[in-house]
Design a protein around this motif. Structure first.
Motif, mmCIF file in Angstrom:
data_model
loop_
_atom_site.group_PDB
_atom_site.id
_atom_site.type_symbol
_atom_site.label_atom_id
_atom_site.label_comp_id
_atom_site.label_asym_id
_atom_site.label_seq_id
_atom_site.Cartn_x
_atom_site.Cartn_y
_atom_site.Cartn_z
ATOM 1 N N ALA A 61 -5.931 47.879 -30.055
ATOM 2 C CA ALA A 61 -7.349 47.587 -30.280
ATOM 3 C C ALA A 61 -7.528 46.701 -31.507
ATOM 4 O O ALA A 61 -8.390 45.814 -31.531
ATOM 5 N N ASP A 62 -6.720 46.940 -32.544
ATOM 6 C CA ASP A 62 -6.750 46.062 -33.722
ATOM 7 C C ASP A 62 -6.456 44.622 -33.304
ATOM 8 O O ASP A 62 -7.069 43.668 -33.806
ATOM 9 N N ASN A 202 2.297 56.314 -36.246
ATOM 10 C CA ASN A 202 2.753 54.930 -36.339
ATOM 11 C C ASN A 202 3.888 54.752 -37.351
ATOM 12 O O ASN A 202 4.109 53.636 -37.853
ATOM 13 N N ALA A 203 4.594 55.832 -37.645
ATOM 14 C CA ALA A 203 5.672 55.779 -38.631
ATOM 15 C C ALA A 203 6.683 54.697 -38.277
ATOM 16 O O ALA A 203 7.119 54.566 -37.130
ATOM 17 N N GLY A 204 7.047 53.891 -39.297
ATOM 18 C CA GLY A 204 8.019 52.834 -39.109
ATOM 19 C C GLY A 204 7.445 51.529 -38.599
ATOM 20 O O GLY A 204 8.184 50.545 -38.445
ATOM 21 N N ARG A 205 6.133 51.487 -38.372
ATOM 22 C CA ARG A 205 5.524 50.273 -37.846
ATOM 23 C C ARG A 205 4.842 49.488 -38.969
ATOM 24 O O ARG A 205 4.337 50.065 -39.927
ATOM 25 N N ARG A 206 4.838 48.187 -38.813
ATOM 26 C CA ARG A 206 4.078 47.312 -39.717
ATOM 27 C C ARG A 206 2.791 46.925 -38.984
ATOM 28 O O ARG A 206 2.835 46.251 -37.948
ATOM 29 N N LEU A 207 1.663 47.355 -39.531
ATOM 30 C CA LEU A 207 0.387 47.129 -38.874
ATOM 31 C C LEU A 207 -0.364 45.986 -39.540
ATOM 32 O O LEU A 207 -0.440 45.909 -40.771
ATOM 33 N N HIS A 208 -0.942 45.125 -38.688
ATOM 34 C CA HIS A 208 -1.736 44.001 -39.192
ATOM 35 C C HIS A 208 -3.207 44.264 -38.897
ATOM 36 O O HIS A 208 -3.575 44.555 -37.754
ATOM 37 N N HIS A 209 -4.029 44.185 -39.923
ATOM 38 C CA HIS A 209 -5.458 44.429 -39.785
ATOM 39 C C HIS A 209 -6.244 43.170 -40.131
ATOM 40 O O HIS A 209 -5.816 42.361 -40.969
ATOM 41 N N THR A 210 -7.409 43.031 -39.513
ATOM 42 C CA THR A 210 -8.299 41.910 -39.834
ATOM 43 C C THR A 210 -9.729 42.415 -39.998
ATOM 44 O O THR A 210 -10.109 43.438 -39.416
ATOM 45 N N ASP A 211 -10.513 41.672 -40.803
ATOM 46 C CA ASP A 211 -11.930 41.964 -41.028
ATOM 47 C C ASP A 211 -12.155 43.434 -41.365
ATOM 48 O O ASP A 211 -12.989 44.127 -40.783
#
Length: 266
Positions: A61-62, A202-211
Motif C-alpha cells: 500500500a505504501d 517486517n523484520a529485516g526489511r528496508r521500507l521506503h515511505h513517501t509523503d
C-alpha cells in the motif's frame, strides 16, 4: 391586424429575426459562462493512507501511495498524498518511526463516519468519502479520478515560510461557502524516508515511505472568506517537505471541501 392574428411587416420580420439571434447568443453566453465557472472551480483529490511499519500488509500500500504521488507530481494533477502512520501496531514488536496517536484518532474518526467495525491497516481514504484496502491500486486510481472530476466549493491558497530553524509559518486563504463546523487540517509532510525494520512482521526489511505526515494542526473554520497565519514546529525539519491544507465537513461526514499543498522552502 388580421382577423385571426398579427400580420408582420418586413421590418417586423427583421426585428423578430434579430431578437432570435440575440436570445440564442444570450443562451450560448450563459452556457459558456457556466462551463467556464465549472472549469475555474477548484479540483483536488486528497489521498490518505493509514499505515504502519509493524504491518506486513502495508508495504504494498505504501508503494501504491508512492506511485500515485509520483504520477500526480509528474502530470501536474492536483492530487495530495498523505501517509498517516498509526500507533496501534507499536506494541507488537516494532514501534513505528513516524507513528502518532493523533493519526490513529483521525482514522478512528473516519471509522465513525463510515460506520466501520474497527481500525485496520492499510486503509486508504480518498476525498474523505471513499475508504478501502490501501493496496487496491485499481480502486485507488478510480477513486482519485472520481474525486478529481468533482469541483470543490472552497478554494485554498497557501504560503509557507521558514521563520527559524525550529519553526515554519503557514499563511492560508480560504474562499467559498462552508457548512457549519467545517474543519481545517494543516499537515507537514516529509517527502521520503527509508527505514530498516529490526523486529515485528517486517523484520529485516528496508521500507521506503513517501509523503509522511510529521505534524498536524486542526481547527474549526466558521468563515471561508478570510485568511490566517499559523506557526508550526520544525525541529528538526526534513530536507524536502510540504504543507497540506485540507478543509472538510464536520457535521457527521468528513467529505473534503477544498485542499492545497505547498512546498516548504529549503
Amino acid at each position: 391586424m388580421g382577423r385571426h392574428g398579427w400580420t408582420l411587416t418586413a421590418a417586423g420580420v427583421a426585428l423578430l429575426a434579430a431578437s432570435s439571434v440575440l436570445i440564442a447568443a444570450t443562451h450560448r453566453a450563459h452556457a459558456a459562462g457556466e462551463a467556464r465557472a465549472a472549469s475555474d472551480a477548484p479540483h483536488a483529490a486528497v489521498v490518505e493512507l493509514f499505515t504502519s511499519e509493524g504491518c506486513s500488509s502495508c508495504p504494498p500500500a505504501d508503494a501504491v501511495l508512492e506511485r500515485i504521488g509520483a504520477a500526480s507530481r509528474a502530470s501536474g494533477r492536483p492530487v495530495i498524498t498523505l501517509a498517516f502512520h498509526v500507533d496501534y501496531w507499536d506494541d507488537l514488536g516494532w514501534p513505528d518511526t513516524f507513528a502518532s496517536p493523533d493519526f490513529t484518532a483521525r482514522q478512528r474518526d473516519y471509522a465513525g463516519v463510515f460506520h466501520g467495525s474497527g481500525l485496520y491497516t492499510p486503509e486508504m481514504v480518498v476525498g474523505g468519502r471513499d475508504a478501502f484496502v490501501g493496496s487496491d491500486e485499481t480502486r485507488a486510481e478510480a477513486s482519485v479520478a472520481s474525486a478529481l472530476a468533482q469541483p470543490l466549493p472552497v478554494r485554498v491558497a497557501l504560503r509557507v515560510t521558514r521563520t527559524s530553524p525550529t519553526e515554519i509559518r503557514v499563511h492560508h486563504t480560504l474562499v467559498g461557502s462552508l457548512p457549519r463546523d467545517a474543519t481545517l487540517l494543516l499537515a507537514v509532510t516529509e517527502r521520503a524516508a527509508t527505514i530498516d525494520v529490526k523486529n515485528g512482521e517486517n523484520a529485516g526489511r528496508r521500507l521506503h515511505h513517501t509523503d509522511i505526515v510529521r505534524a498536524t494542526r486542526a481547527s474549526t473554520v466558521r468563515d471561508a472568506n478570510g485568511d490566517d497565519t499559523v506557526r508550526l514546529p520544525w525541529a528538526p525539519g526534513p530536507a524536502e517537505a510540504d504543507v497540506a491544507a485540507i478543509v472538510q465537513r464536520g457535521d457527521g461526514t468528513m467529505a473534503v471541501l477544498g485542499a492545497a499543498r505547498e512546498e516548504v522552502p529549503r
